[in-house]
Design a protein around this motif. Structure first.
Motif, PDB file in Angstrom:
ATOM      1  N   PRO A  79      35.103 -82.750  21.738  1.00 25.86           N
ATOM      2  CA  PRO A  79      36.539 -82.449  21.860  1.00 25.86           C
ATOM      3  C   PRO A  79      37.341 -82.672  20.585  1.00 25.86           C
ATOM      4  O   PRO A  79      38.405 -82.059  20.422  1.00 25.86           O
ATOM      5  N   HIS A  80      36.832 -83.508  19.679  1.00 26.76           N
ATOM      6  CA  HIS A  80      37.614 -83.798  18.470  1.00 26.76           C
ATOM      7  C   HIS A  80      37.336 -82.816  17.332  1.00 26.76           C
ATOM      8  O   HIS A  80      37.843 -83.009  16.224  1.00 26.76           O
ATOM      9  N   ALA A  81      36.567 -81.751  17.582  1.00 24.32           N
ATOM     10  CA  ALA A  81      36.223 -80.802  16.524  1.00 24.32           C
ATOM     11  C   ALA A  81      36.609 -79.381  16.902  1.00 24.32           C
ATOM     12  O   ALA A  81      36.621 -79.020  18.080  1.00 24.32           O
ATOM     13  N   ARG A  82      36.915 -78.564  15.885  1.00 28.98           N
ATOM     14  CA  ARG A  82      37.291 -77.171  16.107  1.00 28.98           C
ATOM     15  C   ARG A  82      36.704 -76.298  15.008  1.00 28.98           C
ATOM     16  O   ARG A  82      36.745 -76.647  13.826  1.00 28.98           O
ATOM     17  N   LEU A  83      36.134 -75.150  15.395  1.00 32.41           N
ATOM     18  CA  LEU A  83      35.561 -74.207  14.438  1.00 32.41           C
ATOM     19  C   LEU A  83      36.604 -73.175  14.021  1.00 32.41           C
ATOM     20  O   LEU A  83      37.318 -72.643  14.865  1.00 32.41           O
ATOM     21  N   VAL A  84      36.678 -72.904  12.709  1.00 34.84           N
ATOM     22  CA  VAL A  84      37.529 -71.825  12.199  1.00 34.84           C
ATOM     23  C   VAL A  84      36.687 -70.962  11.261  1.00 34.84           C
ATOM     24  O   VAL A  84      35.761 -71.449  10.611  1.00 34.84           O
ATOM     25  N   LEU A  85      36.984 -69.689  11.221  1.00 35.35           N
ATOM     26  CA  LEU A  85      36.286 -68.756  10.339  1.00 35.35           C
ATOM     27  C   LEU A  85      37.186 -68.400   9.161  1.00 35.35           C
ATOM     28  O   LEU A  85      38.388 -68.188   9.326  1.00 35.35           O
ATOM     29  N   VAL A  86      36.575 -68.327   7.982  1.00 36.51           N
ATOM     30  CA  VAL A  86      37.327 -68.013   6.762  1.00 36.51           C
ATOM     31  C   VAL A  86      36.597 -66.903   6.021  1.00 36.51           C
ATOM     32  O   VAL A  86      35.479 -67.117   5.527  1.00 36.51           O
ATOM     33  N   PRO A  87      37.144 -65.705   5.953  1.00 35.73           N
ATOM     34  CA  PRO A  87      36.452 -64.626   5.248  1.00 35.73           C
ATOM     35  C   PRO A  87      36.470 -64.844   3.737  1.00 35.73           C
ATOM     36  O   PRO A  87      37.467 -65.324   3.188  1.00 35.73           O
ATOM     37  N   TRP A  88      35.375 -64.516   3.093  1.00 33.21           N
ATOM     38  CA  TRP A  88      35.323 -64.580   1.630  1.00 33.21           C
ATOM     39  C   TRP A  88      36.330 -63.589   1.064  1.00 33.21           C
ATOM     40  O   TRP A  88      36.398 -62.436   1.504  1.00 33.21           O
ATOM     41  N   VAL A  89      37.114 -64.025   0.109  1.00 28.08           N
ATOM     42  CA  VAL A  89      38.137 -63.170  -0.507  1.00 28.08           C
ATOM     43  C   VAL A  89      37.770 -62.941  -1.965  1.00 28.08           C
ATOM     44  O   VAL A  89      37.743 -63.875  -2.767  1.00 28.08           O
ATOM     45  N   SER A  90      37.467 -61.706  -2.310  1.00 31.94           N
ATOM     46  CA  SER A  90      37.121 -61.384  -3.694  1.00 31.94           C
ATOM     47  C   SER A  90      38.363 -61.066  -4.518  1.00 31.94           C
ATOM     48  O   SER A  90      38.445 -61.417  -5.698  1.00 31.94           O
ATOM     49  N   ASP A  91      39.337 -60.404  -3.897  1.00 30.07           N
ATOM     50  CA  ASP A  91      40.619 -60.109  -4.566  1.00 30.07           C
ATOM     51  C   ASP A  91      41.633 -59.725  -3.493  1.00 30.07           C
ATOM     52  O   ASP A  91      41.299 -59.659  -2.312  1.00 30.07           O
ATOM     53  N   ARG A  92      42.842 -59.451  -3.892  1.00 31.58           N
ATOM     54  CA  ARG A  92      43.913 -59.198  -2.928  1.00 31.58           C
ATOM     55  C   ARG A  92      43.716 -57.907  -2.138  1.00 31.58           C
ATOM     56  O   ARG A  92      44.360 -57.699  -1.108  1.00 31.58           O
ATOM     57  N   ASN A  93      42.833 -57.039  -2.611  1.00 29.81           N
ATOM     58  CA  ASN A  93      42.581 -55.777  -1.912  1.00 29.81           C
ATOM     59  C   ASN A  93      41.252 -55.765  -1.159  1.00 29.81           C
ATOM     60  O   ASN A  93      40.805 -54.701  -0.712  1.00 29.81           O
ATOM     61  N   ASP A  94      40.634 -56.932  -1.022  1.00 28.77           N
ATOM     62  CA  ASP A  94      39.345 -57.012  -0.342  1.00 28.77           C
ATOM     63  C   ASP A  94      39.480 -56.445   1.073  1.00 28.77           C
ATOM     64  O   ASP A  94      40.121 -57.055   1.935  1.00 28.77           O
ATOM     65  N   PRO A  95      38.878 -55.278   1.373  1.00 25.20           N
ATOM     66  CA  PRO A  95      39.098 -54.645   2.687  1.00 25.20           C
ATOM     67  C   PRO A  95      38.458 -55.407   3.838  1.00 25.20           C
ATOM     68  O   PRO A  95      38.951 -55.372   4.963  1.00 25.20           O
TER      69      PRO A  95
END
Length: 241
Positions: A79-95
Motif C-alpha cells: 500500500p505504501h508504493a505506487r508505479l508511474v510510467l515515464v516515457p523517454w524524451v529525446s527532444d520537444r518533438n518526440d512523437p
C-alpha cells in the motif's frame, strides 16, 4: 587532541553528503541498487508513499517484453508504493513521448499503452520511425479511444511542453541512460541481470523504504465518573535499448 577530533567528527556528521546515508538495511549498494545523489521523485506523493518509476520507450523491444511483467508486478505492490510510467524524451518533438502524454490526458492510456507496443513490435502497423501524424492517426483508430479528446490533448502545446520538460528533467537527474530503467523514490536506480531480477530488486528496495510503524497510542486515563465530559527546449541522444 583525540577528544577534540572526536568532538569535531560528531559535529560534522550531520553535514556529510546524502550519499553516505543512502544505504538500505539488508541490501548491498552496487548489487540491488545504485544511489542517486541528486534524485527526486517524478511526481509529488503524500508522506510515507514510495514512487516506483519506469522510464521506457515505445520503440524499445526490451520495454515491450517488460511491460506485461511490470503490469503484473504492480498488482503485488504494498500500500505504501505506487508505479508511474515515464516515457523517454529525446527532444520537444518526440512523437512517442507526445502520444503517451496525450493518451494520459485523454484517459486512453490503458487502451493505447499495450497497443502501441504491439503495433511496433508485433503487428508491424507502425514503424519505429513513424511520424507524429502517423502515430496519432493509428491511435485514433483503436476501439474505445475518445478521438476528439485524444486530438485535443495532442494539440495542447502548453500541456505537452510541461509534461515533456518534467520527464526530461527526471531522466536527467536520475542519470537514465537506457530503457527500461526502474527508479525508486527518485533516489535509487535498480540494478539486475534479468527482467525478473530487476523486479525482485525493486521490490526489496520498496520494502526497505516502508514507513516505520507508528508508536502505539498511550491509553487515555480514565476520568472519575463525576468529571464533566469534553464536548503536489530539451534535446539529447536516443537511449540505449
Amino acid at each position: 587532541m583525540r577528544t577534540l577530533l572526536l568532538t569535531l567528527a560528531m559535529l560534522l556528521l550531520p553535514l556529510l553528503p546524502a550519499r553516505a546515508q543512502s544505504s538500505l538495511p539488508g541490501l548491498t549498494e552496487g548489487v540491488e541498487y545504485r544511489p542517486l545523489a541528486d534524485g527526486q521523485p517524478y511526481q509529488p506523493l503524500p508522506p510515507g508513499m514510495v514512487e516506483v518509476a519506469e522510464v521506457f520507450a515505445y520503440t524499445c523491444p526490451h520495454c515491450a517484453h517488460f511491460a506485461p511483467m511490470l503490469k503484473a508486478w504492480e498488482k503485488q505492490l504494498p500500500p505504501h508504493a505506487r508505479l508511474v510510467l515515464v516515457p523517454w524524451v529525446s527532444d520537444r518533438n518526440d512523437p512517442w513521448a507526445r502520444i503517451y502524454f496525450a493518451a494520459r490526458k485523454a484517459g486512453a492510456l490503458d487502451l493505447l499503452h499495450p497497443r502501441l507496443f504491439a503495433a511496433i513490435h508485433d503487428t508491424g502497423e507502425l514503424p519505429r520511425t513513424a511520424s507524429g501524424p502517423q502515430i496519432l492517426a493509428f491511435a485514433s483508430t483503436v476501439r474505445g479511444v475518445n478521438t476528439t479528446a485524444l486530438k485535443a490533448a495532442w494539440q495542447d502545446e502548453a500541456a505537452q511542453l510541461d509534461a515533456l520538460r518534467a520527464a526530461f528533467e527526471f531522466e536527467r537527474r536520475t542519470e537514465v541512460e537506457g530503457t527500461p530503467t526502474l527508479i525508486v523514490a527518485g533516489r535509487y536506480q535498480i540494478l539486475g541481470n534479468s527482467y525478473q531480477n530487476l523486479l525482485d530488486n525493486a521490490g526489496k528496495v520498496v520494502a526497505a523504504l516502508a514507513p516505520s510503524q507508528p508508536a502505539p497510542a498511550k491509553p487515555t486515563p480514565t476520568k472519575p465518573a463525576s468529571a464533566t465530559p469534553a464536548g503536489k527546449s530539451p534535446a539529447r541522444p536516443a537511449p540505449r535499448h
